[in-house]
Design an enzyme around this catalytic site. Structure first.
Site, PDB file in Angstrom:
ATOM      1  N   GLU A  18       0.827  -1.211   0.000  1.00  0.00           N
ATOM      2  CA  GLU A  18       0.000   0.000   0.000  1.00  0.00           C
ATOM      3  C   GLU A  18       0.863   1.263   0.000  1.00  0.00           C
ATOM      4  OE1 GLU A  18      -2.968   0.012  -0.758  1.00  0.00           O
ATOM      5  OE2 GLU A  18      -3.573  -2.047  -0.395  1.00  0.00           O
ATOM      6  N   TYR A  49      -5.130   6.946   3.719  1.00  0.00           N
ATOM      7  CA  TYR A  49      -5.214   5.915   2.683  1.00  0.00           C
ATOM      8  C   TYR A  49      -4.567   4.606   3.148  1.00  0.00           C
ATOM      9  CZ  TYR A  49      -4.034   3.106  -1.318  1.00  0.00           C
ATOM     10  OH  TYR A  49      -3.876   2.034  -2.151  1.00  0.00           O
ATOM     11  N   ASP A  53      -9.112   6.786  -2.473  1.00  0.00           N
ATOM     12  CA  ASP A  53      -7.971   7.220  -3.292  1.00  0.00           C
ATOM     13  C   ASP A  53      -8.527   7.807  -4.594  1.00  0.00           C
ATOM     14  OD1 ASP A  53      -8.785   5.050  -4.784  1.00  0.00           O
ATOM     15  OD2 ASP A  53      -6.804   4.141  -4.939  1.00  0.00           O
TER      16      ASP A  53
END
Ligand code: SF4
Length: 373
Positions: free
Chosen positions: A50, A133, A151
């Protein structure tokens, strides 16, 4: 096509929301891409994936993810690594603050948390470099916490699905779309739901030419019903990106080359580079090269040979590099701005992490050294 009514709130009814979740999750189960970080729910690889995916497309991330995991297979390995080693493995992926923060966060996990990973959205956010996020993605995928990921892909999909007029690059866009995403999120399968929404944006609801004919939620989508796909999402027009002319000097002394290291914070922090800087108004690239090297290293250089001109784009500006090879009369460096320097043989340059703009003229530089050897 149905008549568009501004009062209609899409996907607000329980029935349509349930249908949306069911269709999206089913589609994801049948169509998700096989990605290396999806083979596990371990926090370390999911977190690293991520971090990499935050600013970069999947296809670019995959080889970097494999390389990173080979070099740093555990959080302990990452914490114990030298930052230069981490930046070298990250080299070319860009947004280097991500690598510096991941390195620092690994040290926090190992040294301050006895190797224990955070287990919630709020706890993940306490780590360096972990914002909404990354925290939402990891907390939902690894820990099953019902927190939505928002996002760029998700904002675009939600803007179209619900005919949301909020520009996706507005300062309040995150809060607006977070509300919508929270309302739609599957409380039972938040990790898969978040990945499904991102996957839909990455593979079907594309920025241009969304593939509505194969979209699992087309009949629930406002943009599809009213033919608004090309109008949504809205964006605030971007200001023109400036271009800066930069002079760069590859300074040579007794067959060795001078490289300097940037401060750890800021753009390209911690990377090595060749000295140089902005060309002032009315200044020639050659004069700027001499002046910048004098200011940054205290060295006087002569015999400048033009090596290459290179264009490179960053997120908010572009650079046009005028690169020279030049000779230093001494190797006594007095740094001004950089944190470190080295004189290295040309063949040793590969060992150091350099910005992409410098990498672009490496072939010309190596050819130059071969021809003058
Ligand atoms: Fe995107 Fe089209 Fe699907 Fe709507 S129907 S979510 S615009 S791909």
């Amino acid at each position: 096509m149905e008549k568009r009514t501004d009062k209609m709130e899409y996907l607000s009814e329980d029935a349509s929301r349930d249908a949306f979740r069911t269709r999206l999750l089913q589609w994801f189960k049948e169509n998700q891409r096989e990605l290396p970080w999806r083979r596990t729910r371990e926090p370390y690889p999911v977190w690293i994936s991520e971090v990499m995916l935050q600013q970069t497309q999947v296809a670019t991330v995959i080889p970097y993810f494999h390389r990173f995991m080979e070099h740093f297979p555990t959080v302990q390995a990452l914490a114990n690594a030298d930052l230069q080693q981490v930046l070298k493995v990250w080299e070319g992926l860009g947004y280097y603050a991500r690598a510096r923060h991941a390195h620092r966060a690994a040290q926090v996990i190992v040294q301050e948390r006895n190797g224990r990973f955070p287990t919630s959205f709020a706890e993940w956010k306490t780590l360096p470099g972990v914002g909404n996020y990354i925290a939402a993605a990891v907390a939902s995928i690894v820990h099953g916490e019902a927190v939505p990921v928002v996002d760029g892909n998700v904002k675009r999909v939600l803007a179209r699905l619900t005919d949301n007029p909020t520009p996706v690059n507005h300062s309040r866009a995150y809060a607006h779309y977070f509300q919508t995403a929270s309302r739609l999120l599957s409380p039972e399968e938040p990790g898969d739901f978040n990945q499904a929404l991102m996957e839909l944006g990455a593979t079907v609801c594309l920025p241009r030419n969304p593939q509505c004919s194969r979209c699992p939620v087309a009949t629930l989508c406002a943009a599809f019903q009213h033919n608004l796909q090309s109008e949504l999402p809205r964006r605030i027009p971007r200001k023109t990106v400036p271009t800066y002319a930069i002079a760069v000097g590859v300074v040579v002394h007794n067959g060795q080359v001078l490289i300097t290291r940037r401060k750890n914070d800021g753009l390209l922090g911690g990377l090595w580079e060749f000295p140089g800087g902005k060309i002032e108004n009315g200044e020639t690239p050659e004069a700027a090269c001499k002046r910048e090297i004098q200011e940054e290293t205290g060295l006087t250089v002569t015999d400048l040979i033009p090596l290459a001109t290179v264009n490179h784009a960053y997120s908010h500006f572009k650079v046009n590099l005028h690169v020279f090879v030049c000779q230093a009369q001494s190797r006594k460096v007095v740094l001004n701005g950089a944190t470190d320097f080295k004189w290295v043989a040309p063949e040793e340059l590969e060992q150091f992490p350099f910005p992409g703009a410098n990498r672009k003229f490496f072939p010309a530089l190596m050819a130059h050294f071969r021809s003058t050897a």
